[in-house]
Write an enzyme that holds these catalytic residues in place. Structure first.
Site, PDB file in Angstrom:
ATOM      1  N   ARG A 225      28.115  11.274  74.828  1.00  0.00           N
ATOM      2  CA  ARG A 225      28.809  12.247  74.178  1.00  0.00           C
ATOM      3  C   ARG A 225      28.202  13.417  74.515  1.00  0.00           C
ATOM      4  NH1 ARG A 225      31.637  11.454  69.400  1.00  0.00           N
ATOM      5  NH2 ARG A 225      32.565  13.511  69.835  1.00  0.00           N
ATOM      6  N   HIS A 273      36.709  12.803  80.279  1.00  0.00           N
ATOM      7  CA  HIS A 273      36.560  11.855  79.142  1.00  0.00           C
ATOM      8  C   HIS A 273      37.625  10.857  79.151  1.00  0.00           C
ATOM      9  CE1 HIS A 273      34.708  12.622  75.021  1.00  0.00           C
ATOM     10  NE2 HIS A 273      34.946  11.177  75.064  1.00  0.00           N
TER      11      HIS A 273
END
Length: 310
Positions: A225, A273
């Site tokens: 993350r 992502h």
């Protein structure tokens, strides 16, 4: 089920996917003005506004739209008595393994050099100095996805080791656990893969103190993350040669701003992502199975544990 994932335009696709795996389930959009909050049994959400989930007083389960649920638990009023399930279908591990194999082999074969030569029209003949077998690849985070990645990259030939909060016993994988073994893990890692969960303890972990423990010239694959890393420290490590390169799929701010220095850095490769994004159909199959398990009184797979923070 109320849905907040992918925007209102995605609702029809969600409805079609769930119709295949759980035909009796009715899906409603998050902001539908005619929605009766008391009629909602389940919520499928990504980054819900603070205070909204508590309005659904009859919830049986909350499903995160991804593997991480920190965008749900950051709400101080989320109904923590309701089971919260992380969405980790089997395909997520396969997709992440494919990404990490691609990234790691790009490092081994110096793919950036080839791309640069192609852009400049230069026939740059070179021989990679080492093969995958010569690299020690270390994975931080050995959950469901981390374990799938570890076995997949081992099959390619990498020397694989892992670091986790608690000890893991995985065939062919050298294990390290806890704070006392972290530095030894880092010191023997040539390619560091971050697959940590998002918790207060892991926030900002990929920073100068950790990077300095790696062998000089190590590489980073950041697929955890964005909250895990300090970008300024990564740039500094690239500048000194402590890091030879970084392949990064996640950032604190997404989409990444056009003026972000990572876009133009010669030794950073960026992806949007998408390292391990299951299709809506894959996620619907997983969630339908979890709902059916609930009806049978069985334990949820990938249930969020507030004590661990993931």
């Amino acid at each position: 089920m109320v849905v907040k994932s992918g925007g209102e335009a995605a609702l029809a696709e969600w409805q079609g996917c769930f119709a295949e795996f759980l035909p009796g389930l009715t899906l409603r959009w998050w902001d539908d003005p005619s929605l009766d909050p008391t009629a909602i049994d389940y919520a499928l959400v990504w980054a819900p506004e603070a205070g909204r989930l508590r309005r659904f007083v009859n919830l049986k389960a909350i499903f995160g739209a991804g593997a991480g649920v920190d965008l749900i638990t950051r709400d101080p009023d989320w109904p923590s008595h309701v089971p919260l399930v992380r969405c980790v279908p089997p395909e997520a591990g396969q997709r992440m393994a494919e990404y990490v194999i691609w990234a790691a082999l790009s490092i081994v074969r110096d793919a950036r050099r080839m791309v640069s030569a192609q852009h400049s029209g230069h026939w740059d003949e070179f021989e990679p100095a080492r093969t995958a077998r010569d690299y020690r690849l270390g994975i931080m985070g050995l959950g469901e996805i981390g374990q799938a990645v570890a076995q997949a990259v081992r099959a390619v030939g990498f020397q694989v080791q892992g670091w986790s909060r608690t000890p893991k016993n995985l065939p062919g994988i050298r294990g390290f656990a806890g704070a006392d073994e972290r530095d030894a893990f880092l010191a023997s890692t040539d390619i560091l893969v971050c697959l940590l969960p998002a918790t207060p303890e892991t926030a900002g972990m990929i920073a100068a103190p950790l990077l300095s423990c790696l062998p000089k010239g190590a590489s980073l694959i950041q697929v955890g993350r964005g909250m895990h890393h300090n970008m300024a420290d990564i740039l500094a490590a690239l500048g000194t040669g402590q890091l030879a390169g970084a392949i990064m799929d996640v950032f604190d701010q997404e989409p990444l701003p056009a003026d972000h220095p990572a876009w133009r850095h010669p030794r950073i490769t960026i992806s949007p992502h998408n390292a391990s994004t299951p299709t809506r159909r894959e996620r619907a199959r997983f969630i339908a199975g979890a709902i059916q398990a609930l009806h049978r009184g069985e334990t949820f797979s990938c249930l969020y544990d507030p004590k661990r923070g993931y």
